[in-house]
Design a protein around this motif. Structure first.
Motif, PDB file in Angstrom:
ATOM      1  N   UNK A 210      15.469  69.089  30.942  1.00 57.51           N
ATOM      2  CA  UNK A 210      15.299  70.072  29.875  1.00 57.51           C
ATOM      3  C   UNK A 210      14.380  69.509  28.791  1.00 57.51           C
ATOM      4  N   UNK A 211      13.094  69.599  29.042  1.00 60.01           N
ATOM      5  CA  UNK A 211      12.093  69.116  28.106  1.00 60.01           C
ATOM      6  C   UNK A 211      11.251  70.274  27.600  1.00 60.01           C
ATOM      7  N   UNK A 212      10.493  70.016  26.566  1.00 64.29           N
ATOM      8  CA  UNK A 212       9.620  71.032  26.007  1.00 64.29           C
ATOM      9  C   UNK A 212       8.420  71.247  26.919  1.00 64.29           C
ATOM     10  N   UNK A 213       7.690  72.334  26.643  1.00 61.60           N
ATOM     11  CA  UNK A 213       6.581  72.757  27.494  1.00 61.60           C
ATOM     12  C   UNK A 213       5.563  71.647  27.721  1.00 61.60           C
ATOM     13  N   UNK A 214       5.172  70.955  26.638  1.00 59.34           N
ATOM     14  CA  UNK A 214       4.134  69.935  26.797  1.00 59.34           C
ATOM     15  C   UNK A 214       4.586  68.783  27.680  1.00 59.34           C
ATOM     16  N   UNK A 215       5.876  68.434  27.600  1.00 60.12           N
ATOM     17  CA  UNK A 215       6.399  67.361  28.452  1.00 60.12           C
ATOM     18  C   UNK A 215       6.484  67.813  29.901  1.00 60.12           C
ATOM     19  N   UNK A 216       6.838  69.078  30.112  1.00 59.86           N
ATOM     20  CA  UNK A 216       6.869  69.603  31.469  1.00 59.86           C
ATOM     21  C   UNK A 216       5.477  69.627  32.090  1.00 59.86           C
ATOM     22  N   UNK A 217       4.489  70.006  31.310  1.00 58.95           N
ATOM     23  CA  UNK A 217       3.115  69.986  31.809  1.00 58.95           C
ATOM     24  C   UNK A 217       2.692  68.570  32.179  1.00 58.95           C
ATOM     25  N   UNK A 218       3.030  67.607  31.316  1.00 51.40           N
ATOM     26  CA  UNK A 218       2.670  66.218  31.593  1.00 51.40           C
ATOM     27  C   UNK A 218       3.364  65.714  32.855  1.00 51.40           C
ATOM     28  N   UNK A 219       4.633  66.042  33.021  1.00 57.28           N
ATOM     29  CA  UNK A 219       5.361  65.563  34.203  1.00 57.28           C
ATOM     30  C   UNK A 219       4.814  66.195  35.480  1.00 57.28           C
ATOM     31  N   UNK A 220       4.388  67.460  35.411  1.00 52.82           N
ATOM     32  CA  UNK A 220       3.775  68.087  36.576  1.00 52.82           C
ATOM     33  C   UNK A 220       2.398  67.487  36.851  1.00 52.82           C
ATOM     34  N   UNK A 221       1.667  67.181  35.804  1.00 54.47           N
ATOM     35  CA  UNK A 221       0.373  66.507  35.995  1.00 54.47           C
ATOM     36  C   UNK A 221       0.582  65.168  36.700  1.00 54.47           C
ATOM     37  N   UNK A 222       1.562  64.393  36.246  1.00 52.28           N
ATOM     38  CA  UNK A 222       1.838  63.095  36.878  1.00 52.28           C
ATOM     39  C   UNK A 222       2.217  63.269  38.350  1.00 52.28           C
ATOM     40  N   UNK A 223       2.978  64.317  38.639  1.00 51.55           N
ATOM     41  CA  UNK A 223       3.368  64.583  40.020  1.00 51.55           C
ATOM     42  C   UNK A 223       2.143  64.725  40.914  1.00 51.55           C
ATOM     43  N   UNK A 224       1.212  65.570  40.509  1.00 51.25           N
ATOM     44  CA  UNK A 224       0.052  65.842  41.359  1.00 51.25           C
ATOM     45  C   UNK A 224      -1.010  64.742  41.282  1.00 51.25           C
ATOM     46  N   UNK A 225      -1.115  64.089  40.135  1.00 54.48           N
ATOM     47  CA  UNK A 225      -2.138  63.036  39.973  1.00 54.48           C
ATOM     48  C   UNK A 225      -1.686  61.718  40.595  1.00 54.48           C
ATOM     49  N   UNK A 226      -0.433  61.316  40.336  1.00 55.69           N
ATOM     50  CA  UNK A 226       0.045  60.011  40.790  1.00 55.69           C
ATOM     51  C   UNK A 226       0.640  60.084  42.191  1.00 55.69           C
ATOM     52  N   UNK A 227       1.592  60.983  42.367  1.00 53.26           N
ATOM     53  CA  UNK A 227       2.290  61.053  43.655  1.00 53.26           C
ATOM     54  C   UNK A 227       1.433  61.692  44.742  1.00 53.26           C
ATOM     55  N   UNK A 228       0.789  62.793  44.393  1.00 55.97           N
ATOM     56  CA  UNK A 228       0.026  63.519  45.398  1.00 55.97           C
ATOM     57  C   UNK A 228      -1.437  63.100  45.442  1.00 55.97           C
ATOM     58  N   UNK A 229      -1.842  62.237  44.516  1.00 58.79           N
ATOM     59  CA  UNK A 229      -3.175  61.627  44.497  1.00 58.79           C
ATOM     60  C   UNK A 229      -4.296  62.661  44.430  1.00 58.79           C
ATOM     61  N   UNK A 230      -4.046  63.722  43.671  1.00 59.06           N
ATOM     62  CA  UNK A 230      -5.077  64.732  43.453  1.00 59.06           C
ATOM     63  C   UNK A 230      -6.055  64.243  42.377  1.00 59.06           C
ATOM     64  N   UNK A 231      -7.322  64.677  42.424  1.00 58.86           N
ATOM     65  CA  UNK A 231      -8.239  64.402  41.319  1.00 58.86           C
ATOM     66  C   UNK A 231      -7.683  64.964  40.019  1.00 58.86           C
TER      67      UNK A 231
END
Length: 263
Positions: A210-231
């Motif tokens: 249960x985080x605020x919008x900006x933290x959720x966006x950052x965590x989703x960015x990390x998911x796709x950038x770090x874990x999924x290795x997307x550009x």
């Protein structure tokens, strides 16, 4: 790998208040061929003492991290220990209905599915229903999975024979989503919905989810950038796309004050 055995992945961290109920919901399963792999991430509460009486059941294995490692690495360790043909997940504060495993394995075997999920309901810290029932699309293909994570972690089951060992990179949030993206990377697969409420997801006041919008966006960015290795640009796109589809998902697949099956 042991045929027909279900390996249940249960990370734990400071859930002494709830973990006994979670373990008991596994013991109460009508399907008995399972192993429960609990990996504790250096809890500072009474988790050890709560778990100890359950260890007389040889199907329950208890491991402890040497240092606090986070949910991603804790789940990785449990998955490395798994010996079952099937992999299922139950966090140490969530619950299963007694027929969850039996019905889901029958569903997968009858249709030759390798990945499935079920409906579930939300409860509070005192086990009171919040009258929120969560479903999803009948089929989640790769395109839908990248659009949004429709699958509740506590309901997912997959074939270890088909997908092999899954390991994810160390991110604080969305590590359950990362597991599913790894499944879809290994196989161009589909997840199939068993339309029955078979689990209870606990909403906790101090939940990390249960985080605020900006933290959720950052965590989703990390998911796709770090874990999924997307550009980086693609990671931003998928993160924003996920937030948009998350709003639609709540409107379509989260229902109040009525059951889901048959809707």
């Amino acid at each position: 790998m042991i045929d027909n055995l279900v390996s249940i992945i249960m990370p734990s961290w400071n859930t002494a208040q709830f973990i006994a109920e979670s373990i008991q919901s596994v013991i109460n399963q009508t399907y008995k061929n399972w192993e429960l792999l609990i990996v504790d991430d250096c809890s500072t509460d009474d988790t050890d003492n709560i778990v100890e009486p359950f260890l007389t059941d040889a199907r329950i294995k208890y491991f402890k991290n040497e240092k606090n490692s986070g949910a991603a690495l804790t789940r990785n360790r449990a998955m490395r220990e798994a010996k079952g043909e099937w992999i299922a997940f139950l966090d140490s504060d969530d619950l299963w209905m007694p027929e969850k495993l039996e019905k889901q394995i029958r569903f997968m075997n009858e249709h030759n599915y390798t990945l499935s999920f079920t409906e579930y309901e939300k409860i509070d810290e005192e086990n009171r229903t919040l009258n929120i029932y969560v479903s999803g699309p009948d089929v989640v293909n790769k395109r839908k999975m990248y659009r949004y994570d429709y699958i509740g972690q506590l309901t997912m089951m997959y074939s270890a024979r088909c997908f092999g060992l899954i390991q994810i990179k160390d991110i604080k949030k969305n590590n359950d989503y990362a597991i599913r993206l790894q499944l879809y990377k290994k196989q161009d697969t589909e997840a199939h919905l068993l339309k029955e409420n078979l689990a209870k997801y606990r909403i906790r006041k101090k939940s990390i989810s249960h985080d605020k919008l900006e933290k959720n966006l950052k965590s989703h960015y990390d998911l796709f950038r770090i874990c999924d290795e997307k550009p980086a640009i693609a990671a931003v796109w998928f993160a924003c796309w996920n937030m948009f589809w998350g709003i639609l998902k709540k409107g379509k697949y989260e229902k109040r004050n009525k059951g889901l099956s048959g809707e």
